[in-house]
Structure formats: structure tokens, C-alpha cells
Scaffold this motif. Structure first.
Motif, mmCIF file in Angstrom:
data_model
loop_
_atom_site.group_PDB
_atom_site.id
_atom_site.type_symbol
_atom_site.label_atom_id
_atom_site.label_comp_id
_atom_site.label_asym_id
_atom_site.label_seq_id
_atom_site.Cartn_x
_atom_site.Cartn_y
_atom_site.Cartn_z
ATOM 1 N N PHE A 187 0.818 -1.205 0.000
ATOM 2 C CA PHE A 187 0.000 0.000 0.000
ATOM 3 C C PHE A 187 0.857 1.263 0.000
ATOM 4 N N PHE A 188 1.770 1.365 0.928
ATOM 5 C CA PHE A 188 2.494 2.634 1.075
ATOM 6 C C PHE A 188 3.581 2.803 0.009
ATOM 7 N N HIS A 189 4.397 1.784 -0.183
ATOM 8 C CA HIS A 189 5.550 1.934 -1.075
ATOM 9 C C HIS A 189 5.168 1.817 -2.551
ATOM 10 N N LEU A 190 4.201 0.954 -2.849
ATOM 11 C CA LEU A 190 3.947 0.670 -4.265
ATOM 12 C C LEU A 190 2.685 1.340 -4.806
ATOM 13 N N ALA A 191 1.553 1.180 -4.123
ATOM 14 C CA ALA A 191 0.281 1.614 -4.707
ATOM 15 C C ALA A 191 -0.117 3.036 -4.345
ATOM 16 N N SER A 192 0.242 3.499 -3.151
ATOM 17 C CA SER A 192 -0.301 4.780 -2.695
ATOM 18 C C SER A 192 0.004 5.961 -3.631
ATOM 19 N N PRO A 193 1.154 5.992 -4.320
ATOM 20 C CA PRO A 193 1.386 7.148 -5.199
ATOM 21 C C PRO A 193 0.277 7.340 -6.243
ATOM 22 N N PRO B 248 -0.405 -13.211 1.531
ATOM 23 C CA PRO B 248 -0.909 -11.851 1.385
ATOM 24 C C PRO B 248 -1.764 -11.661 0.124
ATOM 25 N N ARG B 249 -1.380 -12.323 -0.957
ATOM 26 C CA ARG B 249 -2.078 -12.110 -2.227
ATOM 27 C C ARG B 249 -3.193 -13.103 -2.497
ATOM 28 N N GLY B 250 -3.343 -14.103 -1.630
ATOM 29 C CA GLY B 250 -4.430 -15.062 -1.820
ATOM 30 C C GLY B 250 -4.008 -16.490 -1.530
ATOM 31 N N THR B 251 -4.904 -17.407 -1.883
ATOM 32 C CA THR B 251 -4.733 -18.815 -1.558
ATOM 33 C C THR B 251 -3.458 -19.380 -2.184
ATOM 34 N N LEU B 252 -2.673 -20.050 -1.385
ATOM 35 C CA LEU B 252 -1.404 -20.619 -1.845
ATOM 36 C C LEU B 252 -1.409 -22.110 -1.553
ATOM 37 N N ILE B 253 -1.158 -22.921 -2.582
ATOM 38 C CA ILE B 253 -1.215 -24.377 -2.441
ATOM 39 C C ILE B 253 0.169 -24.982 -2.690
ATOM 40 N N LEU C 45 -10.651 -1.718 -7.049
ATOM 41 C CA LEU C 45 -9.890 -0.858 -6.132
ATOM 42 C C LEU C 45 -10.306 -1.060 -4.671
ATOM 43 N N GLY C 46 -11.451 -1.697 -4.450
ATOM 44 C CA GLY C 46 -11.838 -2.073 -3.086
ATOM 45 C C GLY C 46 -10.827 -3.026 -2.464
ATOM 46 N N THR C 47 -10.005 -3.657 -3.315
ATOM 47 C CA THR C 47 -8.961 -4.548 -2.804
ATOM 48 C C THR C 47 -8.020 -3.800 -1.861
ATOM 49 N N HIS C 48 -7.744 -2.517 -2.166
ATOM 50 C CA HIS C 48 -6.865 -1.754 -1.276
ATOM 51 C C HIS C 48 -7.498 -1.584 0.108
ATOM 52 N N TRP C 49 -8.780 -1.317 0.096
ATOM 53 C CA TRP C 49 -9.515 -1.135 1.344
ATOM 54 C C TRP C 49 -9.490 -2.462 2.134
ATOM 55 N N ALA C 50 -9.828 -3.547 1.454
ATOM 56 C CA ALA C 50 -9.821 -4.865 2.098
ATOM 57 C C ALA C 50 -8.426 -5.212 2.615
ATOM 58 N N ARG C 51 -7.417 -4.836 1.857
ATOM 59 C CA ARG C 51 -6.035 -5.140 2.248
ATOM 60 C C ARG C 51 -5.690 -4.436 3.566
#
Ligand code: SF4
Lengths: 494, 178
Positions: A122-128, A389-394, A341-347
Motif C-alpha cells: 500500500f504505502f511503497h507501491l500503490a499509494s502514489p 498476502p495475495r491469496g490462496t497458496l497451495i 480498487l476495493g482490494t486496497h480497502w480490504a487489504r
């Protein structure tokens, strides 16, 4: 089977525009667009361009090496691979239940991972993009720009991430690629000093996490229409869920729902994932395209990750995060909870949940003492699933009687989202790029959509191509040190 | 004093070395007083321009890696290989004793649960090399920082030495080969 904008009819007549490399994401990928002479977008694809083949080269390795090897798939979420592999190997060593101490220390490590990865994203990559605008000045659109204009926010982002990394360090032994989790348990306790030092800051971290949730909410309120609609699309979903329906990022059964809310399966024992999830290969990406078998490859693709987890769980088992979840779900009649973009909120809600979980676990004396490792009857096959962090991992392994891995299958979070990310960039291409002169700012819109998924393209890298090609690698002195010929049938010689 | 310009890239690595770079935590603010960033995974600059320092994570596993690495060498006065992958090939080089064709058919054709098996063959996909190489085999490298990854403290010490014009030294405790 055809997805809109996946394949243009006459690609040879079209102009190619590439976004390469995709920046402010983790890993290597590119987007290509094909346009006609009036700038109408005819094809849009997200390509994963690197091959690594972990599944192949872990074969023959002793199984206890696996948790430290496979985390090198990804330096941003190494703990996820470390733990998914450990959980699979728990089954191999017959540890049907690890000790309470082991489970709590692993959970602590995992929540530290979610916290630091979500903060980084969120802060380093997406927030800009969100703070300055999707087509703002490219020189400013980065964490340095954020630090200049919003110094407190940048500082909080850095300290949130630091805290998560410190939780990882005391549980795993080191911040990146630690060794704390082993088949059947963990290899160390926390010391009282380590525990106390982390606890001292825990409440501040919870406060900042909640501020971050509110920041995303404000961004939605200010740009409601744009945020609801941008790169959004309906999708089926897949996530882990606790037996009582609570969000659980570490363990649970699998829940799958269709885009209109119908349950496909629920609380499914993840050892049976392969009866339900298949993967399709497409010629233009090394990343496969998973789908629900019952629905088939055309209809059965789905989405994983924070948005799915927060909107599909029945509740979040920590009070502050659950209050935010309810607010999010109800916001604008549920539109935000269906928006890309709700993904950011959920994150950010998940970051808050992780901070609360860390605080609770640190208050539990089981992390200071108790059995570390459990074993039982040796098995030949093990499956480990976790919500990374990004979802289901198998992770799925078979081990022979000499303790060597003979088979490995990994389906990483970003792979589950492959079709979803492609749908998202096509939605953006149709709405914002079609028929226009492409500028840097417009192209960044495509990346904004991709970044919402926080893709880990590094995790998602698998294998090679088919055209007859020849490549020579020349060293600094002009000597040939590698030569590769790829035959038309996909075989290689050198 | 004008700031030094720094570019970083990840080739065939896992981003763990970049993660470790960010593990300098708040010291990032101090660093930003001394340097500015060119192409890095944190900025949207897609090609590296003239720079003072280039930092490369990861070895080279495909044609695209080679092109990016050469671009870095041509533009950066000082080139640093950071982490085991860049220094030796690292974990991705585990595939060097395997046949690439076997890897491919296993992953894309015969793996259980894979339908419509085929080997990806689009011209957009860069040609993989038969072996994963450390970067010094292809370009001249000025400094090597070992570790998988080197710690944030090691990276901080190294960079502050270099920026201040001292010979960078990593004392006991900062050099690690894991
Ligand atoms: S050296 Fe280690 S941490 Fe760095 S890129 Fe390679 S695997 Fe990742």
C-alpha cells in the motif's frame, strides 16, 4: 473459447504497444496491447515472462530442505511459502496436529508477513497512484514523492512494515528467508525480551493500521464513481475459511462461490483441492490459468486475495477489523466490496486484523515455552494451503521412502488471479484507452489495475517456448559462454 | 552537492534482496538526502539512464535479463552484484543440471491437473537460457555483496561507505553467505 480482447483476429495488421517492465509490482511481467489505426484496442494481455521450474528442481532433494528452498520463490512473501511447505510436510512426518506453541509461533510469523507485505504494497507501491492521481507526474509518482508531500504517512508506512519484519525476525530467525518453521513444528521460542519489545509497540501499530483503513475509505468517498468502476468485473471466488465461517489466514477449509453468490463448495478439506481446481496453459504466458473444474475453463476462472477474503468470510475474529469489515461491506450498497480498487480497502482491513492478532498472540505465554516439534506416522504425500498476502497458496509434495521429494505442485496466489488480472486490464483498456492517443499516464491506468491485485509475478514463474530460435551469450571479453537453440517442437539443445 | 543517481533492478532473483534493501527502514529517509532513484522497482522509470550506482539482484536466465544487465552496465559508473543469485546464480541455478525441455514438458504437459497442455511459445516471451549465469560472466562487475539476502544493515553500511568515498567494507557479522 474466447475472452473478449484476449486474441485479435488479425494481429499482423495491428500496432503493438508494450508496458515493459510493469513497475511498482514485485516480479517480472509485461503488458502488450494491439491497436488498429484508429487506436481501438483489439488485444490486451498480461504476460509472465520468466521461467524458473522450482517444481522440477526440488525433486530429489531431502524433504526437510524444502521450507527453506521454496521460500526463495519470493522475497516479499517468503514466509507464506515457508509455512505452506511446512504445513504440507507436517502431513509427511505425520504431525496431524502441531503443538499449540508451534501453531502460535507460526501464526505470529504469518501475521507479521501479512502486515509487512500489505504495508509495503500500500504505502511503497500503490499509494502514489491513489494520492497523486493515475496520470500524475511520473517523476513524482513513487514513495519518494509520497515522502515529500505526506511525510507522516510515508513514515508510518515504513514503520508498519518494519514492525512486521521484526515479528518475522524473532519468529523465523531473520527478516528475509528465515528458518523458523520445520516439518512438524518450529525450531525456537520467543524470548521474554523479544516478546516485550514487540508488545510495547503493538498498540501504536494497531492505531496506524486503522488510520490506513480510514484513508482508503476517504479516497473512495472523494472519487466514488471512479473507484467503484475502475477495472471492476464480476468474478467467482476462492478462499480459506475457518469452521465457524470466520476469516482465517493460516488454516481452514476451502470456500468457493460463484459471482452470483451460489456456493460451489464450502469447508472443503484442502487435501482434495485437485478434484476441483484445474489449470489451463496458454501459449503467451508462462503463468497458467486455473479454473474450477465443474464450470470449465471458459466460465470457471475466479479471484483470490484480500477483496475475496474480506467480502466472503462471515466475520473477522478481531473486533476492530470486523467493525471495519461491516462498514466496508455496507458502503455504497456493497459497490466498494465488489470493486477492483476495493482490494486496497480490504487489504488495509486485513493489515488491521493482523496487527490485532499479533497483539493477542504476544499476550499468549505459549509462544515463550512448550513443545516445539511433533511427529507421527510417516506419510508419502502432503498438501499445505495458506492464505498468503495475495491469496490462496497451495503446496503439494510426494516424498519417497528415501526421504526425497519425487513430485511437487505449487499453485501460487498470483496464478489464481491470472485471468482476473487480464479481465481487469481489458476493462480498463476498453474504458480509458480505446480510441485515444496513448500517453504515459493512460498506460499507467493499466498498471493501476494490475497493482490492485498486488501481483507477485516472481512467485508465478514457470517455463519456455516453441519457435526455432538461437541465442548466444557473450561474456565481457567477447567469448561465447552459452548457446541456446530452441527447436520448433519446444525442445532445447545447447 | 548534487545527489548521486542510483538504479536497481531484479533479474532472475526473488526480490528478497530488494526487500532487504527496504529493511534499512527509516534510514531510507537519510539515504534520500544523498541519492535520487532512477529505474528501480519503486519508480515508473522503465529504462535506466546515466547513473552513478547500479545495483543488480538476480542472475541471468533469459535474453531479457541480458539486455537489462547490459543497459545497466552501459549507464552505471559503478555496478554492484547484490545477493547470491547475482554473485553465483543462486537458487535458480539449481536448474542448471537439468534439461530445460524436460522441465518444460513436466510443468506444462504432464503435471496432473493441467488441461490443454502445451508449451508457451509466443514471441512476447523472452528466450530462456539453457543455464542460469551469475552476472559477472556477462559484464564487468565492480563490487559483490554476498548473502541470501545480505541484511539491511549490510546494504546500509556498504552504500554509506561508497557514497562517502570510503572503500566499502563489511566487517564481521555483516558478511553472510546464507
Ligand atoms: S540472493 Fe536470495 S534473497 Fe536475493 S534474490 Fe536471490 S534468492 Fe532472493
Amino acid at each position: 473459447m474466447a475472452f473478449e480482447l484476449e486474441t485479435a483476429e488479425h494481429p499482423e495488421k495491428l500496432r503493438r504497444v508494450a508496458i515493459e517492465p510493469i513497475s511498482r509490482v514485485e516480479g517480472h511481467g509485461k503488458v502488450t496491447l494491439l491497436l488498429d489505426e484508429d487506436n481501438h484496442v483489439k488485444q490486451a494481455r498480461l504476460h509472465i515472462v520468466e521461467f524458473r521450474g522450482f517444481e522440477k528442481f526440488v525433486q530429489g532433494r531431502p524433504y526437510w530442505e524444502i521450507p527453506v528452498m521454496v521460500q526463495r520463490l519470493c522475497g516479499i512473501c517468503p514466509v507464506s511459502h515457508h509455512l505452506a511447505a511446512s504445513k504440507a510436510l507436517d502431513q509427511i512426518v505425520g504431525a496431524t496436529h502441531v503443538s499449540p506453541t508451534a501453531e502460535k509461533i507460526r501464526r505470529l510469523m504469518h501475521y507479521g508477513q501479512i502486515l509487512q507485505s500489505h504495508a509495503l504494497h500500500f504505502f511503497h507501491l500503490a499509494s502514489p497512484d491513489l494520492l497523486f492521481g493515475f496520470d500524475s507526474d511520473v517523476a513524482k509518482r513513487n514513495i519518494v514523492g509520497v515522502a515529500a508531500d505526506y511525510p507522516d504517512l510515508a513514515r508510518q508506512g515504513i514503520l508498519l512494515r518494519k514492525y512486521g519484519q521484526e515479528v518475522i525476525r524473532v519468529t523465523a530467525g531473520k527478516r528475509v528467508h528465515g528458518t523458523g518453521s520445520v516439518p512438524g513444528g518450529v525450531n525456537k521460542h520467543l524470548t521474554r525480551e523479544e516478546r516485550d519489545a514487540l508488545l510495547k509497540e503493538a498498540y501504536q501499530i494497531i492505531g496506524w493500521s486503522r488510520d490506513a483503513v480510514h484513508l482508503v475509505k476517504r479516497l473512495f468517498e472523494q472519487n466514488l464513481e471512479l473507484y467503484n468502476e475502475f477495472g471492476s468485473f464480476p468474478a467467482h471466488t476462492l478462499n480459506l475459511i475457518r469452521a465457524d465461517g470466520a476469516m482465517d489466514l493460516y488454516h481452514g477449509g476451502l470456500r468457493a462461490r460463484t459471482m452470483d453468490g451460489k456456493t460451489l463448495f464450502d469447508h472443503l478439506d484442502y487435501n482434495h483441492y485437485w478434484d476441483h481446481v484445474f489449470e489451463q496453459v496458454k501459449p503467451w504466458s508462462y503463468m497458467k490459468f486455473p479454473y474450477f473444474r465443474d464450470l470449465g475453463p471458459a466460465e470457471g476462472w475466479y479471484r483470490v486475495g484480500p477483496l475475496t477474503r474480506v467480502s466472503q468470510c462471515d466475520f473477522i475474529p478481531t473486533p476492530l477489523a470486523d467493525r471495519e469489515r461491516q462498514d466496508f461491506i455496507a458502503f455504497d450498497a456493497g459497490h466498494a466490496a465488489a470493486a477492483t480498487l476495493g482490494t486496497h480497502w480490504a487489504r488495509m482491513i486485513e493489515m488491521l486484523h493482523s496487527a490485532e492478532m499479533i497483539k493477542d498472540l504476544l499476550h499468549d505465554d505459549d509462544v515463550l515455552a512448550g513443545d516445539l516439534v511433533t511427529t507421527g506416522e510417516r506419510q508419502g504425500r502432503g498438501v499445505g494451503v495458506i492464505e498468503a498476502p495475495r491469496g490462496t497458496l497451495i503446496h503439494h509434495y510426494r516424498v519417497d521412502e528415501h526421504d526425497q521429494v519425487i513430485r511437487a505442485n505449487l499453485i501460487v496466489s498470483t496464478t489464481h488471479n491470472n485471468q482476473a488480472m487480464n479481465e481487469s486490464i481489458r476493462a480498463v483498456a476498453r474504458k480509458y484507452l480505446d480510441g485515444r492517443e496513448l500517453t504515459e499516464g493512460l498506460l499507467n491506468h493499466i498498471e493501476v489495475a494490475i497493482r490492485a491485485f498486488d501481483p507477485c509475478l516472481s512467485c508465478a514463474t514457470h517455463a519456455l517456448g516453441k519457435m526455432p530460435l538461437r541465442l548466444e551469450l557473450i561474456d565481457a571479453e567477447g567469448r561465447q559462454i552459452d548457446r541456446m537453440v530452441r527447436a520448433g517442437d519446444g525442445t532445447c539443445s545447447c | 552537492m548534487s545527489k548521486l543517481r542510483v538504479a536497481t533492478t531484479s533479474l532472475a532473483g526473488c526480490f528478497g534482496c530488494h526487500t532487504s534493501f527496504l529493511d534499512i527502514d527509516e534510514r531510507l529517509f537519510d539515504l534520500l538526502k544523498l541519492v535520487e532513484f532512477d529505474r528501480t522497482p519503486l519508480t515508473d522509470i522503465k529504462h535506466c539512464g546515466p547513473c552513478d550506482i547500479g545495483i543488480v539482484e538476480g542472475g541471468i536466465c533469459n535474453a531479457e535479463n541480458v539486455a537489462v544487465l547490459r543497459e545497466f552496465r552501459n549507464n552505471c559508473k559503478v555496478l554492484i552484484a547484490i545477493g547470491s543469485c547475482a554473485v553465483t546464480g543462486g537458487l535458480p541455478a539449481q536448474r542448471n543440471h537439468l534439461d530445460l525441455g524436460d522441465c518444460l514438458s513436466e510443468v506444462y504437459l504432464t503435471e496432473p491437473g493441467t488441461s490443454h497442455g502445451l508449451i508457451p511459445n509466443d514471441p512476447e516471451l523472452p528466450l530462456p537460457l539453457d543455464k542460469v549465469h551469475p552476472i559477472h560472466e556477462v559484464v564487468k562487475v565492480d563490487y559483490f555483496i554476498p548473502g541470501c539476502p545480505p541484511s539491511g544493515d549490510a546494504i546500509w553500511k556498504f552504500l554509506t561507505d561508497l557514497i562517502a568515498g570510503r572503500t566499502p567494507t563489511l566487517g564481521h557479522g555483516l558478511i553472510k553467505y546464507d
